[in-house]
Design an enzyme around this catalytic site. Structure first.
Site, mmCIF file in Angstrom:
data_model
loop_
_atom_site.group_PDB
_atom_site.id
_atom_site.type_symbol
_atom_site.label_atom_id
_atom_site.label_comp_id
_atom_site.label_asym_id
_atom_site.label_seq_id
_atom_site.Cartn_x
_atom_site.Cartn_y
_atom_site.Cartn_z
ATOM 1 C CG ASP A 1 -0.292 -0.495 2.477
ATOM 2 O OD1 ASP A 1 0.904 -0.207 2.692
ATOM 3 O OD2 ASP A 1 -0.964 -1.177 3.261
ATOM 4 C CG ASN B 1 -8.922 -2.256 12.232
ATOM 5 O OD1 ASN B 1 -7.929 -2.820 11.777
ATOM 6 N ND2 ASN B 1 -9.438 -1.164 11.690
ATOM 7 C CG HIS C 1 -5.863 -2.790 8.967
ATOM 8 N ND1 HIS C 1 -6.003 -1.771 9.868
ATOM 9 C CD2 HIS C 1 -4.536 -2.790 8.646
ATOM 10 C CE1 HIS C 1 -4.838 -1.184 10.073
ATOM 11 N NE2 HIS C 1 -3.931 -1.805 9.349
ATOM 12 C CD GLU D 1 -8.770 0.410 8.010
ATOM 13 O OE1 GLU D 1 -8.837 -0.492 8.858
ATOM 14 O OE2 GLU D 1 -8.031 1.392 8.132
#
Length: 254
Positions: free
Chosen positions: A67, A136, A138, A143
């Site tokens: 990314d 979380n 990801h 996400e």
């Protein structure tokens, strides 16, 4: 899925580096997918040390990063392109033309994402993809959502992710709110996956990724369906897993 539990951060980095080095030795022209952030820094240091010791030939590998922040140029010190250059590329022998990251300053997002996927395909696909994991759950910047994103795409970063990244920026307002990320289908297309995690704050995400139901609400849970995943976990990140205690390093399969 193979789980390796390391006694500390340094050992985690060394074990992860050895896995990557083994891939490069067995296939010198390997296509490696790299990740950024604090977790893999020790791994990159170990790889650089192996290269400087003459134990690793990096000249034929091709790399793709997971990314990049949207609207950060590659020469911005907070960009992932800058991170990779400072922590790995400038210390080893690799032509920069063989290193690839999404271009955060692109004008046409859809075109950039399509082009990135084409470059991965033209390189023969990813042999080994390195991943971290967010609090979380990801992976990449995929996400929690109501669906799994398929290919490289633009993402809106969750507040939890923005807050976790804020320590790298002068203020919360300076933290990018968007990024370009490989999608879940791109990640799952890698022949092998290596996931690293450290710190007690990652323990719940790790547990749910291994033992929880497969759901887009915890993107890492999709790794249960991949045929060749290795997790290298610092012991605090593995603290919720059921293991036999007593050794500093444990290896087991689930």
């Amino acid at each position: 899925m193979r789980i390796i539990i390391a006694k500390d951060y340094k050992e985690m980095g060394k074990k992860a580096a050895n896995i990557i080095a083994s891939q490069m030795i067995l296939k010198p022209e390997s296509v490696i997918g790299f990740a950024t952030g604090e977790t893999p820094l020790g791994m990159y240091k170990e790889l650089v040390d192996l290269y400087k010791a003459g134990s690793l030939d990096t000249s034929k590998i091709t790399t793709f990063n997971l990314d990049e922040y949207y609207r950060l140029s590659h020469d911005n010190p907070q960009s992932y392109a800058y991170y990779m250059h400072e922590n790995l590329f400038k210390h080893i022998h690799i032509e920069l033309s063989r290193t690839h990251l999404p271009y955060g300053m692109c004008e046409d997002i859809e075109e950039e994402c399509t082009h990135y996927e084409e470059k991965i395909k033209n390189a023969g696909g990813i042999d080994l993809q390195v991943l971290g994991i967010g609090r979380n759950g990801h992976i990449g910047f995929n996400e929690p959502d109501v669906k799994f994103e398929a290919r490289t795409h633009m993402v809106e970063l969750d507040q939890d992710t923005i807050e976790a990244n804020a320590r790298f920026f002068p203020s919360m307002e300076d933290v990018p709110k968007q990024a370009i990320s490989m999608g879940i289908k791109t990640i799952m297309g890698a022949r092998k996956i290596l996931l690293m995690a450290s710190g007690a704050e990652k323990a719940r995400a790790i547990y749910d990724a291994i033992y929880g139901k497969i759901t887009p609400e915890l993107p890492a849970s999709i790794l249960q369906l991949h045929p060749d995943v290795t997790m290298v976990l610092e012991k605090e990140a593995a603290s919720l897993l059921t293991i036999v205690q007593g050794k500093q390093t444990r290896e087991f399969a689930v």
